[in-house]
Design a protein around this motif. Sequence first.
Motif, PDB file in Angstrom:
ATOM      1  N   VAL A 102      56.592   6.206 -47.050  1.00 43.67           N
ATOM      2  CA  VAL A 102      55.074   5.913 -46.801  1.00 43.67           C
ATOM      3  C   VAL A 102      54.520   6.964 -46.339  1.00 43.67           C
ATOM      4  CG1 VAL A 102      53.758   3.992 -45.556  1.00 43.67           C
ATOM      5  CG2 VAL A 102      56.081   3.405 -46.221  1.00 43.67           C
ATOM      6  N   PHE A 103      53.372   7.502 -46.899  1.00 46.29           N
ATOM      7  CA  PHE A 103      52.507   8.441 -46.401  1.00 46.29           C
ATOM      8  C   PHE A 103      51.330   7.684 -45.603  1.00 46.29           C
ATOM      9  CE2 PHE A 103      54.752   9.898 -50.027  1.00 46.29           C
ATOM     10  CZ  PHE A 103      55.067  11.276 -49.597  1.00 46.29           C
ATOM     11  N   LEU A 104      51.224   8.241 -44.373  1.00 53.43           N
ATOM     12  CA  LEU A 104      50.337   7.736 -43.393  1.00 53.43           C
ATOM     13  C   LEU A 104      49.082   8.448 -43.198  1.00 53.43           C
ATOM     14  CD1 LEU A 104      52.746   6.396 -41.233  1.00 53.43           C
ATOM     15  CD2 LEU A 104      51.732   4.844 -42.509  1.00 53.43           C
ATOM     16  N   ALA A 105      47.925   8.161 -43.708  1.00 50.63           N
ATOM     17  CA  ALA A 105      46.587   8.730 -43.362  1.00 50.63           C
ATOM     18  C   ALA A 105      46.351   8.965 -41.919  1.00 50.63           C
ATOM     19  CB  ALA A 105      45.340   7.903 -44.072  1.00 50.63           C
ATOM     20  N   GLY A 106      45.798  10.042 -41.560  1.00 50.45           N
ATOM     21  CA  GLY A 106      45.415  10.261 -40.142  1.00 50.45           C
ATOM     22  C   GLY A 106      44.623   9.399 -39.721  1.00 50.45           C
ATOM     23  N   GLN A 107      44.889   9.080 -38.410  1.00 53.14           N
ATOM     24  CA  GLN A 107      44.548   7.850 -37.706  1.00 53.14           C
ATOM     25  C   GLN A 107      43.834   8.385 -36.173  1.00 53.14           C
ATOM     26  OE1 GLN A 107      43.932   4.764 -38.665  1.00 53.14           O
ATOM     27  NE2 GLN A 107      45.121   5.122 -40.744  1.00 53.14           N
ATOM     28  N   THR A 108      42.552   7.924 -36.143  1.00 53.64           N
ATOM     29  CA  THR A 108      42.034   8.407 -34.757  1.00 53.64           C
ATOM     30  C   THR A 108      42.029   7.016 -34.001  1.00 53.64           C
ATOM     31  OG1 THR A 108      39.815   7.932 -35.378  1.00 53.64           O
ATOM     32  CG2 THR A 108      40.813  10.257 -35.611  1.00 53.64           C
ATOM     33  N   ALA A 109      41.132   6.909 -32.759  1.00 50.36           N
ATOM     34  CA  ALA A 109      41.215   6.047 -31.898  1.00 50.36           C
ATOM     35  C   ALA A 109      40.090   5.147 -32.394  1.00 50.36           C
ATOM     36  CB  ALA A 109      40.871   6.428 -30.701  1.00 50.36           C
ATOM     37  N   LEU A 110      39.960   4.746 -33.816  1.00 51.07           N
ATOM     38  CA  LEU A 110      38.836   3.941 -34.433  1.00 51.07           C
ATOM     39  C   LEU A 110      39.078   2.355 -34.080  1.00 51.07           C
ATOM     40  CD1 LEU A 110      37.659   5.376 -37.721  1.00 51.07           C
ATOM     41  CD2 LEU A 110      36.488   5.249 -35.536  1.00 51.07           C
ATOM     42  N   ASN A 111      38.036   1.510 -33.846  1.00 47.66           N
ATOM     43  CA  ASN A 111      38.492   0.193 -33.573  1.00 47.66           C
ATOM     44  C   ASN A 111      38.039  -0.387 -34.817  1.00 47.66           C
ATOM     45  OD1 ASN A 111      35.665   0.008 -33.423  1.00 47.66           O
ATOM     46  ND2 ASN A 111      35.659  -0.702 -31.219  1.00 47.66           N
ATOM     47  N   MET A 134      57.946  17.232 -35.601  1.00 44.51           N
ATOM     48  CA  MET A 134      56.416  16.815 -35.127  1.00 44.51           C
ATOM     49  C   MET A 134      55.723  18.239 -35.349  1.00 44.51           C
ATOM     50  SD  MET A 134      57.018  13.933 -32.535  1.00 44.51           S
ATOM     51  CE  MET A 134      55.044  13.718 -32.288  1.00 44.51           C
ATOM     52  N   ALA A 135      54.404  18.313 -35.339  1.00 44.11           N
ATOM     53  CA  ALA A 135      53.603  19.323 -35.059  1.00 44.11           C
ATOM     54  C   ALA A 135      52.518  18.874 -34.488  1.00 44.11           C
ATOM     55  CB  ALA A 135      53.278  20.328 -36.361  1.00 44.11           C
ATOM     56  N   GLY A 136      52.014  19.882 -33.429  1.00 42.18           N
ATOM     57  CA  GLY A 136      50.511  19.670 -32.787  1.00 42.18           C
ATOM     58  C   GLY A 136      49.863  20.841 -33.048  1.00 42.18           C
ATOM     59  N   ILE A 137      48.641  20.429 -33.736  1.00 41.15           N
ATOM     60  CA  ILE A 137      47.673  21.457 -34.078  1.00 41.15           C
ATOM     61  C   ILE A 137      46.307  21.613 -33.724  1.00 41.15           C
ATOM     62  CG2 ILE A 137      46.655  22.322 -36.324  1.00 41.15           C
ATOM     63  CD1 ILE A 137      48.908  21.156 -37.978  1.00 41.15           C
ATOM     64  N   GLY A 138      46.049  22.589 -33.102  1.00 41.94           N
ATOM     65  CA  GLY A 138      44.776  22.493 -32.489  1.00 41.94           C
ATOM     66  C   GLY A 138      43.415  22.653 -33.373  1.00 41.94           C
ATOM     67  N   VAL A 139      42.360  21.952 -33.409  1.00 39.60           N
ATOM     68  CA  VAL A 139      41.368  21.994 -34.233  1.00 39.60           C
ATOM     69  C   VAL A 139      40.059  22.021 -33.389  1.00 39.60           C
ATOM     70  CG1 VAL A 139      42.516  20.853 -35.893  1.00 39.60           C
ATOM     71  CG2 VAL A 139      41.249  19.589 -34.341  1.00 39.60           C
ATOM     72  N   SER A 140      39.111  22.456 -34.119  1.00 39.22           N
ATOM     73  CA  SER A 140      37.732  22.626 -33.422  1.00 39.22           C
ATOM     74  C   SER A 140      37.060  21.061 -33.211  1.00 39.22           C
ATOM     75  CB  SER A 140      36.903  23.699 -34.270  1.00 39.22           C
ATOM     76  OG  SER A 140      36.217  23.309 -35.498  1.00 39.22           O
ATOM     77  N   ARG A 141      37.348  20.572 -34.307  1.00 41.23           N
ATOM     78  CA  ARG A 141      36.817  19.018 -34.164  1.00 41.23           C
ATOM     79  C   ARG A 141      37.322  18.247 -35.261  1.00 41.23           C
ATOM     80  NH1 ARG A 141      30.949  17.150 -36.779  1.00 41.23           N
ATOM     81  NH2 ARG A 141      32.500  15.372 -36.970  1.00 41.23           N
ATOM     82  N   LEU A 142      37.354  16.853 -35.264  1.00 45.98           N
ATOM     83  CA  LEU A 142      37.533  15.700 -36.073  1.00 45.98           C
ATOM     84  C   LEU A 142      36.319  15.216 -36.750  1.00 45.98           C
ATOM     85  CD1 LEU A 142      40.622  14.417 -33.898  1.00 45.98           C
ATOM     86  CD2 LEU A 142      40.818  15.838 -35.806  1.00 45.98           C
ATOM     87  N   TRP A 143      36.853  14.439 -37.866  1.00 50.55           N
ATOM     88  CA  TRP A 143      35.802  13.919 -38.575  1.00 50.55           C
ATOM     89  C   TRP A 143      34.733  12.923 -37.693  1.00 50.55           C
ATOM     90  CZ3 TRP A 143      34.438  14.270 -43.461  1.00 50.55           C
ATOM     91  CH2 TRP A 143      33.629  13.502 -44.246  1.00 50.55           C
ATOM     92  N   ASP A 144      35.273  12.245 -36.887  1.00 45.78           N
ATOM     93  CA  ASP A 144      34.546  11.577 -35.878  1.00 45.78           C
ATOM     94  C   ASP A 144      34.484  12.650 -34.715  1.00 45.78           C
ATOM     95  OD1 ASP A 144      33.828   8.965 -37.127  1.00 45.78           O
ATOM     96  OD2 ASP A 144      36.185   8.967 -37.158  1.00 45.78           O
ATOM     97  N   VAL A 145      33.064  12.861 -34.398  1.00 46.47           N
ATOM     98  CA  VAL A 145      32.905  14.060 -33.353  1.00 46.47           C
ATOM     99  C   VAL A 145      33.416  13.433 -31.794  1.00 46.47           C
ATOM    100  CG1 VAL A 145      30.471  13.207 -32.680  1.00 46.47           C
ATOM    101  CG2 VAL A 145      31.449  15.723 -32.287  1.00 46.47           C
ATOM    102  N   GLU A 146      33.314  12.343 -31.711  1.00 42.29           N
ATOM    103  CA  GLU A 146      34.032  11.645 -30.572  1.00 42.29           C
ATOM    104  C   GLU A 146      35.359  11.662 -30.337  1.00 42.29           C
ATOM    105  OE1 GLU A 146      32.267   9.602 -32.498  1.00 42.29           O
ATOM    106  OE2 GLU A 146      30.327   9.939 -31.753  1.00 42.29           O
ATOM    107  N   ALA A 147      36.229  11.925 -31.489  1.00 38.69           N
ATOM    108  CA  ALA A 147      37.650  11.709 -31.603  1.00 38.69           C
ATOM    109  C   ALA A 147      38.157  13.011 -31.008  1.00 38.69           C
ATOM    110  CB  ALA A 147      38.195  11.755 -32.984  1.00 38.69           C
ATOM    111  N   LEU A 148      39.456  12.744 -30.070  1.00 41.40           N
ATOM    112  CA  LEU A 148      40.006  14.023 -29.532  1.00 41.40           C
ATOM    113  C   LEU A 148      41.286  14.452 -29.968  1.00 41.40           C
ATOM    114  CD1 LEU A 148      39.232  12.620 -25.686  1.00 41.40           C
ATOM    115  CD2 LEU A 148      37.871  14.438 -27.014  1.00 41.40           C
TER     116      LEU A 148
END
Length: 138
Positions: free
Chosen positions: A31-40, A110-124
Amino acid sequence: MIERVNPPELGKPSGYSHAVAVDPARTGRIVFLAGQTALNQQNKIVGDGVVEQFENALSNLLAALRAAGGEPEDLVSVTIYIVDMDDYKAHAREIGAVWRKLVGTEYPAMAGIGVSRLWDVEALVEVQGFAAVPIERG
């Protein structure tokens, strides 16, 4: 069968596995899981800080995994995209507690990758992964 591999010649991992091997004869479904943010459900980012957003993002990932027939222990690889690495690291213990509460003490690669921003600008944070669901559940 999922085997977490942590060779002694590498440093002892904390919160991840160096490698995860999957026996294809006993894995019924990848199962390939798409990236998930804190979207409700209203597509709004919820959570004031990185810990709360991580919990919401991971919960969303696990909801998608369960809908595909998997369980948290089936995760074999997870990537976490992080907007503010210093803030994330400052809350590492709390984030680890969230992981153990939702997933347990078995860790995928696991990997943790620093990014400048995500698709939703409020997402951390954004959590993406894949899982190997055993034949008996797949």
